[in-house]
Design a protein around this motif. Structure first.
Motif, PDB file in Angstrom:
ATOM      1  N   LEU A 386       0.853  -1.190   0.000  1.00  0.00           N
ATOM      2  CA  LEU A 386       0.000   0.000   0.000  1.00  0.00           C
ATOM      3  C   LEU A 386       0.886   1.236   0.000  1.00  0.00           C
ATOM      4  O   LEU A 386       1.782   1.372   0.842  1.00  0.00           O
ATOM      5  N   GLY A 387       0.646   2.143  -0.935  1.00  0.00           N
ATOM      6  CA  GLY A 387       1.404   3.391  -1.012  1.00  0.00           C
ATOM      7  C   GLY A 387       0.555   4.574  -0.589  1.00  0.00           C
ATOM      8  O   GLY A 387      -0.532   4.798  -1.137  1.00  0.00           O
ATOM      9  N   LEU A 388       1.047   5.328   0.401  1.00  0.00           N
ATOM     10  CA  LEU A 388       0.380   6.550   0.862  1.00  0.00           C
ATOM     11  C   LEU A 388       1.076   7.755   0.242  1.00  0.00           C
ATOM     12  O   LEU A 388       2.259   7.702  -0.083  1.00  0.00           O
ATOM     13  N   HIS A 389       0.341   8.852   0.131  1.00  0.00           N
ATOM     14  CA  HIS A 389       0.898  10.020  -0.531  1.00  0.00           C
ATOM     15  C   HIS A 389       0.557  11.298   0.237  1.00  0.00           C
ATOM     16  O   HIS A 389      -0.008  11.248   1.328  1.00  0.00           O
ATOM     17  N   LYS A 390       0.923  12.391  -0.358  1.00  0.00           N
ATOM     18  CA  LYS A 390       0.771  13.695   0.287  1.00  0.00           C
ATOM     19  C   LYS A 390      -0.697  14.023   0.534  1.00  0.00           C
ATOM     20  O   LYS A 390      -1.548  13.804  -0.334  1.00  0.00           O
ATOM     21  N   MET A 391      -0.991  14.530   1.725  1.00  0.00           N
ATOM     22  CA  MET A 391      -2.349  14.978   2.046  1.00  0.00           C
ATOM     23  C   MET A 391      -2.429  16.477   1.754  1.00  0.00           C
ATOM     24  O   MET A 391      -1.622  17.261   2.247  1.00  0.00           O
ATOM     25  N   GLU A 392      -3.413  16.861   0.948  1.00  0.00           N
ATOM     26  CA  GLU A 392      -3.546  18.276   0.608  1.00  0.00           C
ATOM     27  C   GLU A 392      -5.021  18.628   0.407  1.00  0.00           C
ATOM     28  O   GLU A 392      -5.841  17.773   0.046  1.00  0.00           O
ATOM     29  N   ASP A 393      -5.330  19.885   0.659  1.00  0.00           N
ATOM     30  CA  ASP A 393      -6.708  20.354   0.486  1.00  0.00           C
ATOM     31  C   ASP A 393      -7.039  20.435  -0.997  1.00  0.00           C
ATOM     32  O   ASP A 393      -6.288  21.023  -1.785  1.00  0.00           O
ATOM     33  N   ARG A 394      -8.179  19.820  -1.371  1.00  0.00           N
ATOM     34  CA  ARG A 394      -8.623  19.854  -2.763  1.00  0.00           C
ATOM     35  C   ARG A 394     -10.135  20.043  -2.807  1.00  0.00           C
ATOM     36  O   ARG A 394     -10.849  19.621  -1.883  1.00  0.00           O
ATOM     37  N   PRO A 395     -10.661  20.646  -3.882  1.00  0.00           N
ATOM     38  CA  PRO A 395     -12.109  20.765  -4.030  1.00  0.00           C
ATOM     39  C   PRO A 395     -12.709  19.423  -4.434  1.00  0.00           C
ATOM     40  O   PRO A 395     -12.221  18.763  -5.363  1.00  0.00           O
ATOM     41  N   VAL A 396     -13.732  18.998  -3.738  1.00  0.00           N
ATOM     42  CA  VAL A 396     -14.436  17.756  -4.059  1.00  0.00           C
ATOM     43  C   VAL A 396     -15.940  18.020  -3.988  1.00  0.00           C
ATOM     44  O   VAL A 396     -16.394  18.983  -3.346  1.00  0.00           O
ATOM     45  N   VAL A 397     -16.703  17.166  -4.647  1.00  0.00           N
ATOM     46  CA  VAL A 397     -18.159  17.310  -4.650  1.00  0.00           C
ATOM     47  C   VAL A 397     -18.755  16.369  -3.608  1.00  0.00           C
ATOM     48  O   VAL A 397     -18.533  15.162  -3.646  1.00  0.00           O
ATOM     49  N   MET A 398     -19.528  16.930  -2.671  1.00  0.00           N
ATOM     50  CA  MET A 398     -20.208  16.149  -1.646  1.00  0.00           C
ATOM     51  C   MET A 398     -21.628  16.678  -1.494  1.00  0.00           C
ATOM     52  O   MET A 398     -21.827  17.878  -1.295  1.00  0.00           O
ATOM     53  N   ASP A 399     -22.591  15.759  -1.634  1.00  0.00           N
ATOM     54  CA  ASP A 399     -24.005  16.126  -1.545  1.00  0.00           C
ATOM     55  C   ASP A 399     -24.348  17.248  -2.507  1.00  0.00           C
ATOM     56  O   ASP A 399     -25.112  18.178  -2.187  1.00  0.00           O
ATOM     57  N   GLY A 400     -23.760  17.194  -3.707  1.00  0.00           N
ATOM     58  CA  GLY A 400     -24.072  18.186  -4.736  1.00  0.00           C
ATOM     59  C   GLY A 400     -23.392  19.524  -4.552  1.00  0.00           C
ATOM     60  O   GLY A 400     -23.642  20.454  -5.327  1.00  0.00           O
ATOM     61  N   GLN A 401     -22.515  19.648  -3.545  1.00  0.00           N
ATOM     62  CA  GLN A 401     -21.829  20.898  -3.286  1.00  0.00           C
ATOM     63  C   GLN A 401     -20.318  20.719  -3.439  1.00  0.00           C
ATOM     64  O   GLN A 401     -19.773  19.656  -3.118  1.00  0.00           O
ATOM     65  N   ILE A 402     -19.653  21.761  -3.929  1.00  0.00           N
ATOM     66  CA  ILE A 402     -18.199  21.743  -4.012  1.00  0.00           C
ATOM     67  C   ILE A 402     -17.644  22.228  -2.678  1.00  0.00           C
ATOM     68  O   ILE A 402     -17.924  23.351  -2.246  1.00  0.00           O
ATOM     69  N   VAL A 403     -16.869  21.369  -2.034  1.00  0.00           N
ATOM     70  CA  VAL A 403     -16.297  21.701  -0.728  1.00  0.00           C
ATOM     71  C   VAL A 403     -14.803  21.397  -0.758  1.00  0.00           C
ATOM     72  O   VAL A 403     -14.316  20.670  -1.624  1.00  0.00           O
ATOM     73  N   ILE A 404     -14.084  21.962   0.205  1.00  0.00           N
ATOM     74  CA  ILE A 404     -12.647  21.728   0.326  1.00  0.00           C
ATOM     75  C   ILE A 404     -12.423  20.665   1.402  1.00  0.00           C
ATOM     76  O   ILE A 404     -12.915  20.787   2.519  1.00  0.00           O
ATOM     77  N   ARG A 405     -11.673  19.641   1.038  1.00  0.00           N
ATOM     78  CA  ARG A 405     -11.401  18.563   1.976  1.00  0.00           C
ATOM     79  C   ARG A 405      -9.921  18.174   1.898  1.00  0.00           C
ATOM     80  O   ARG A 405      -9.306  18.254   0.830  1.00  0.00           O
ATOM     81  N   PRO A 406      -9.332  17.735   3.018  1.00  0.00           N
ATOM     82  CA  PRO A 406      -7.964  17.212   2.982  1.00  0.00           C
ATOM     83  C   PRO A 406      -7.979  15.812   2.356  1.00  0.00           C
ATOM     84  O   PRO A 406      -8.470  14.863   2.962  1.00  0.00           O
ATOM     85  N   MET A 407      -7.469  15.696   1.160  1.00  0.00           N
ATOM     86  CA  MET A 407      -7.547  14.451   0.409  1.00  0.00           C
ATOM     87  C   MET A 407      -6.159  13.825   0.246  1.00  0.00           C
ATOM     88  O   MET A 407      -5.141  14.515   0.225  1.00  0.00           O
ATOM     89  N   MET A 408      -6.158  12.510   0.119  1.00  0.00           N
ATOM     90  CA  MET A 408      -4.913  11.776  -0.116  1.00  0.00           C
ATOM     91  C   MET A 408      -5.149  10.689  -1.154  1.00  0.00           C
ATOM     92  O   MET A 408      -6.095   9.920  -1.046  1.00  0.00           O
ATOM     93  N   TYR A 409      -4.275  10.655  -2.163  1.00  0.00           N
ATOM     94  CA  TYR A 409      -4.296   9.544  -3.106  1.00  0.00           C
ATOM     95  C   TYR A 409      -3.587   8.346  -2.471  1.00  0.00           C
ATOM     96  O   TYR A 409      -2.547   8.492  -1.817  1.00  0.00           O
ATOM     97  N   VAL A 410      -4.153   7.157  -2.668  1.00  0.00           N
ATOM     98  CA  VAL A 410      -3.515   5.928  -2.194  1.00  0.00           C
ATOM     99  C   VAL A 410      -3.410   4.971  -3.371  1.00  0.00           C
ATOM    100  O   VAL A 410      -4.233   4.985  -4.289  1.00  0.00           O
ATOM    101  N   ALA A 411      -2.370   4.159  -3.361  1.00  0.00           N
ATOM    102  CA  ALA A 411      -2.122   3.196  -4.438  1.00  0.00           C
ATOM    103  C   ALA A 411      -1.900   1.812  -3.835  1.00  0.00           C
ATOM    104  O   ALA A 411      -1.215   1.675  -2.818  1.00  0.00           O
TER     105      ALA A 411
END
Length: 445
Positions: A386-411
């Motif tokens: 499992l590869g973990l990566h940088k956590m950074e704030d990104r715009p994502v869609v939740m419940d039909g709204q664009i919000v900023i969340r701390p997101m991390m890509y994992v591989a």
């Protein structure tokens, strides 16, 4: 009396090692338990200590490959040669064997260089820390940064400073605006006389260009780097490796860490990091998808009914993967403590082969170096990593709204010979669910 200094046994599979560095010189008076030299094998690096007080004689120079059990030096431990006369001001007694020969000159004191750019309000470096409390790599870092080692509390054996102590001090005490980079050293070039590298001289550069003129340097790979290269190539050639990706919302983990960090540290004496959440989530997924915790041996599939999780940690000489044994029996604090202990062992060259053996699954966190996305390579014979990566704030869609969340890509890289795509995607989804809803990990649901 002379005591032979031998290369110790470091593991059944290790037959030779490289004497990477001597920490003292021939003729130096050394103390019992003082670090004498650094030994580097294809898996670990070890610091070897003196068995007794005495005068050192080096028989094998730095950089030589030595066999296990080989004698690399001796210690003269006679009463006259091993002890210092009370009130000694630098003179050395001579043993009968040494006759009337003049003693070797005392080792010159090493002075720290001032920083490249003076820092307002900071005192110049002092020499209050002896060379014995700073391994060479740490001493070099202290000199490069121009800091006073007496200001830093050592966490190594006997109060020795470790590289981690110095880096933590720099991080906590030096604002980014104060950071001043020293001029980069010129590249090294092979010497025609010795074949070893030498610093590139200004005359080797093209006049007026500011760049080296087609200069190169060459040095042999260290045993650890050779072993890393062999294992990575083996993984690429002998497995059907495939990688699947996902992204994880780290909001709940950040909230829990922020809310309970002080209480957690007060109770357990250690900070709550993110790695323990991923280990817990991976353990739950491994139990659901047992093929990930298995490997192929010939025509058979070997299933492990225990969970030894390897955590990849970058050291000065390369990446190593110490193993947390029976990770499923440990709590969050125990997992975090195990990781911290391994980091200290690596910094102090105390990692043993037993710390690296028997892993069934690996987690690698490239995010600590700023990696946004990568495809980790299998740590064979394991079937998943499992590869973990940088956590950074990104715009994502939740419940039909664009919000900023701390997101991390994992591989998740896996051996496709054993693990099908459906199982691989399910495995990574279970990790995502566990980290995004850490209550599930605590309730084991």
């Amino acid at each position: 009396m002379k005591i032979d200094i031998k290369v110790p046994e470091v593991g059944e599979s290790v037959r030779e090692a490289v004497l990477a560095e001597w920490y003292a010189r021939s003729g130096d008076r050394v103390r019992k338990d003082q670090i004498l030299f650094l030994l580097e094998t294809d898996k670990v690096t070890l610091e070897i200590s003196a068995e007794a007080d005495g005068i050192l004689e080096i028989l094998v120079p730095t950089g030589e490959t030595v066999s296990i059990g080989a004698v690399v030096g001796t210690l003269e431990t006679t009463a006259e040669g091993a002890k210092t006369v009370p009130g000694d001001t630098g003179k050395r007694e001579t043993t009968k064997e040494m006759g009337e020969a003049a003693p070797p000159p005392p080792k010159p004191e090493r002075k720290l260089e001032p920083p490249a750019v003076p820092h307002e309000g900071k005192e110049p470096p002092s020499e209050s820390k002896s060379d014995h409390t700073m391994p060479p790599s740490v001493r070099k870092l202290v000199e490069e940064k121009g800091i006073d080692p007496s200001r830093i509390s050592g966490t190594g054996p006997g109060g020795r400073l470790t590289r981690g102590d110095v880096l933590l001090y720099l991080e906590e005490s030096s604002p980014a605006s104060e950071a001043a980079e020293a001029p980069a050293p010129l590249p090294e070039q092979p010497s025609a006389e010795t074949g070893k590298t030498r610093p590139l001289q200004p005359r080797d550069a093209e006049p007026g260009s500011g760049l080296p003129e087609e200069s190169t340097s060459r040095k042999p790979m260290t045993p650890i780097r050779r072993r890393i290269a062999e294992r990575l190539l083996e993984a690429r050639q002998n497995t059907a490796m495939l990688t699947t990706f996902n992204e994880i919302d780290m909001t709940r983990v950040k909230e829990l860490r922020s809310r309970f960090q002080d209480d957690f540290k007060a109770r357990h004496g250690i900070s709550l990091g993110i790695m323990s959440f991923f280990i817990k989530a991976a353990l739950a997924a491994l139990k659901e998808i047992p093929e990930v915790n298995a490997f192929i041996e010939g025509q058979d599939i070997v299933y492990h009914h225990y969970y030894h999780v390897g955590v990849a940690i970058g050291g000065e000489r390369g990446l190593v993967v110490p193993v947390i044994r029976h990770a499923d029996r440990l709590g969050f604090a125990q997992l975090e403590q195990a990781i911290v202990d391994f980091v200290k062992k690596i910094q102090e060259n105390r990692l043993q082969l037993s710390d690296l053996e028997g892993g069934t699954f690996t987690i690698s966190n490239g995010g600590v170096f700023g990696s946004l996305l990568s495809t980790p390579i299998l740590n064979t014979p394991q079937s998943g990593i499992l590869g973990l990566h940088k956590m950074e704030d990104r715009p994502v869609v939740m419940d039909g709204q664009i919000v900023i969340r701390p997101m991390m890509y994992v591989a998740f890289s896996y051996d496709h010979r054993l693990i099908d795509g459906r199982e691989a995607v399910t495995f990574l989804k279970r990790i995502k669910e566990g980290v995004e809803h850490p209550e599930r990990l605590m309730l084991e649901i």
